[in-house]
Motif scaffolding. Structure first.
Motif, mmCIF file in Angstrom:
data_model
loop_
_atom_site.group_PDB
_atom_site.id
_atom_site.type_symbol
_atom_site.label_atom_id
_atom_site.label_comp_id
_atom_site.label_asym_id
_atom_site.label_seq_id
_atom_site.Cartn_x
_atom_site.Cartn_y
_atom_site.Cartn_z
ATOM 1 N N GLU A 53 0.878 -1.199 0.557
ATOM 2 C CA GLU A 53 -0.232 -0.156 -0.006
ATOM 3 C C GLU A 53 0.826 1.404 -0.265
ATOM 4 O O GLU A 53 0.349 2.492 -0.540
ATOM 5 C CB GLU A 53 -0.868 -0.030 1.301
ATOM 6 N N LYS A 54 2.088 1.014 0.509
ATOM 7 C CA LYS A 54 2.876 2.472 0.797
ATOM 8 C C LYS A 54 3.147 2.989 -0.605
ATOM 9 O O LYS A 54 3.594 3.793 -0.967
ATOM 10 C CB LYS A 54 3.483 1.989 1.832
ATOM 11 N N ASP A 101 0.776 3.774 -3.280
ATOM 12 C CA ASP A 101 0.843 5.724 -2.625
ATOM 13 C C ASP A 101 1.684 6.298 -2.832
ATOM 14 O O ASP A 101 0.980 7.704 -3.022
ATOM 15 C CB ASP A 101 0.563 5.479 -1.074
ATOM 16 N N ASN A 102 2.614 6.032 -3.220
ATOM 17 C CA ASN A 102 3.790 6.770 -3.965
ATOM 18 C C ASN A 102 3.946 7.243 -5.366
ATOM 19 O O ASN A 102 4.675 7.430 -5.414
ATOM 20 C CB ASN A 102 4.846 6.632 -3.140
ATOM 21 N N VAL A 162 -1.196 7.924 -8.237
ATOM 22 C CA VAL A 162 -2.147 7.605 -7.035
ATOM 23 C C VAL A 162 -2.208 8.155 -6.126
ATOM 24 O O VAL A 162 -1.457 8.458 -5.400
ATOM 25 C CB VAL A 162 -2.082 6.159 -6.485
ATOM 26 N N GLU A 163 -4.031 8.463 -4.793
ATOM 27 C CA GLU A 163 -3.866 9.567 -3.929
ATOM 28 C C GLU A 163 -4.324 8.486 -2.512
ATOM 29 O O GLU A 163 -3.814 8.622 -2.302
ATOM 30 C CB GLU A 163 -5.049 9.761 -3.950
ATOM 31 N N LYS A 164 -5.125 7.701 -3.434
ATOM 32 C CA LYS A 164 -4.984 6.671 -2.159
ATOM 33 C C LYS A 164 -5.265 4.800 -2.307
ATOM 34 O O LYS A 164 -6.059 4.605 -3.270
ATOM 35 C CB LYS A 164 -5.693 6.192 -1.006
ATOM 36 N N SER A 165 -4.500 3.874 -1.930
ATOM 37 C CA SER A 165 -4.755 2.498 -2.269
ATOM 38 C C SER A 165 -5.451 1.268 -0.958
ATOM 39 O O SER A 165 -5.004 1.832 0.011
ATOM 40 C CB SER A 165 -3.216 1.811 -2.668
ATOM 41 N N GLU A 166 -5.798 0.047 -1.006
ATOM 42 C CA GLU A 166 -5.864 -0.374 0.184
ATOM 43 C C GLU A 166 -5.843 -1.779 -0.785
ATOM 44 O O GLU A 166 -6.905 -2.096 -2.186
ATOM 45 C CB GLU A 166 -6.838 -0.791 0.333
ATOM 46 N N VAL A 205 -7.830 0.836 -5.643
ATOM 47 C CA VAL A 205 -6.906 2.123 -6.273
ATOM 48 C C VAL A 205 -7.522 3.998 -6.579
ATOM 49 O O VAL A 205 -7.816 3.279 -7.878
ATOM 50 C CB VAL A 205 -6.026 2.239 -7.342
ATOM 51 N N ARG A 263 -5.113 9.879 -8.536
ATOM 52 C CA ARG A 263 -5.538 11.151 -8.441
ATOM 53 C C ARG A 263 -6.087 11.708 -9.871
ATOM 54 O O ARG A 263 -6.315 11.241 -10.685
ATOM 55 C CB ARG A 263 -3.522 11.926 -7.966
#
Length: 237
Positions: free
Chosen positions: A76-77, A80-81, A85-89, A102, A105
């Motif tokens: 996930e980190k 996210d980097n 990508v704004e946020k992932s799970e 995912v 952005r």
């Protein structure tokens, strides 16, 4: 005494059996092979492709084909980097599916500065162009420096909240004094917007003028439509 012993053994069995089953299931899950990496983009726009996401996930571990050896937090980190990508799970299911959700952005404008293009995203941050998808957003030219960055972000968000402005404004020029000019999609005239003062009134004036000129089929008669003066529209042929 024997009855009491049986009761104790029964209680121990009841306690230990679920734990044993859980340990057994956990051990099996650790060596379970990934059947599929399923990617959910939460958007139809593909700024980062499924293949890129899968490659990032599977390259994160030397034994990436086994679910139990994956470090989900690290994946996930890593995602996210990524610049898109704004946020992932990331999570696994017992049937061997590795699910990756995912949130990309979202660009709201394309900037041109010193021969280079880049986006501004929905949070007002710089964002690189994507190799796989091009967003249909206004082009921003002129003085796109930090001095007018926040004002430009506020203006773009204002435009985004109105269907008429979103559909018709194709280019925004930032002047040296911090004022703005627009290029329209259909009409050939330049809209002098001015600063961010009285934007609701300027929007209403532009809509009324546009509707009137469209009705009389004279949209292309004017070269300049000036809205910067309070509660009036000054036109130049």
């Amino acid at each position: 005494m024997k009855t009491k012993l049986r009761k104790i053994l029964k209680i121990i069995t009841i306690i230990l059996l679920p734990v044993s089953l859980q340990v057994f299931a956990s051990s099996r899950n650790k060596v379970r092979v990934i059947k599929e990496v399923r990617v959910d983009h939460q958007s139809s726009d593909m700024y980062i492709t499924d293949e890129t996401v899968r490659r990032m996930v599977l390259n994160n571990s030397h034994n990436a084909n086994q679910l139990g050896l994956l470090k989900l937090n690290e994946i996930e980190k890593l995602l996210d980097n990524h610049a898109m990508v704004e946020k992932s799970e990331v999570f696994c299911t017992i049937d061997g599916i590795l699910n990756v959700s995912v949130k990309q952005r979202q660009p709201i404008a394309r900037f041109y500065e010193n021969g280079k293009f880049f986006y501004m995203d929905s949070q007002g941050k710089k964002m690189p162009l994507s190799d796989s998808f091009s967003a249909r957003v206004p082009l921003i030219t002129g003085n796109v420096n930090e001095k007018y960055w926040e004002n430009t972000y506020d203006l773009i968000k204002f435009i985004q909240n109105d269907d008429f402005l979103t559909k018709n404004i194709t280019e925004i020029k930032v002047k040296r004094n911090g004022e703005y000019e627009f290029q329209m999609r259909v009409a050939s005239f330049v809209v002098i917007w001015g600063d961010l003062e009285g934007m609701e009134q300027k929007k209403a004036n532009l809509k009324a003028f546009y509707k009137q000129m469209e009705k009389s089929k004279t949209l292309n008669v004017y070269k300049i439509v000036n809205l910067k003066y309070s509660n009036q529209v000054v036109c130049t042929k």
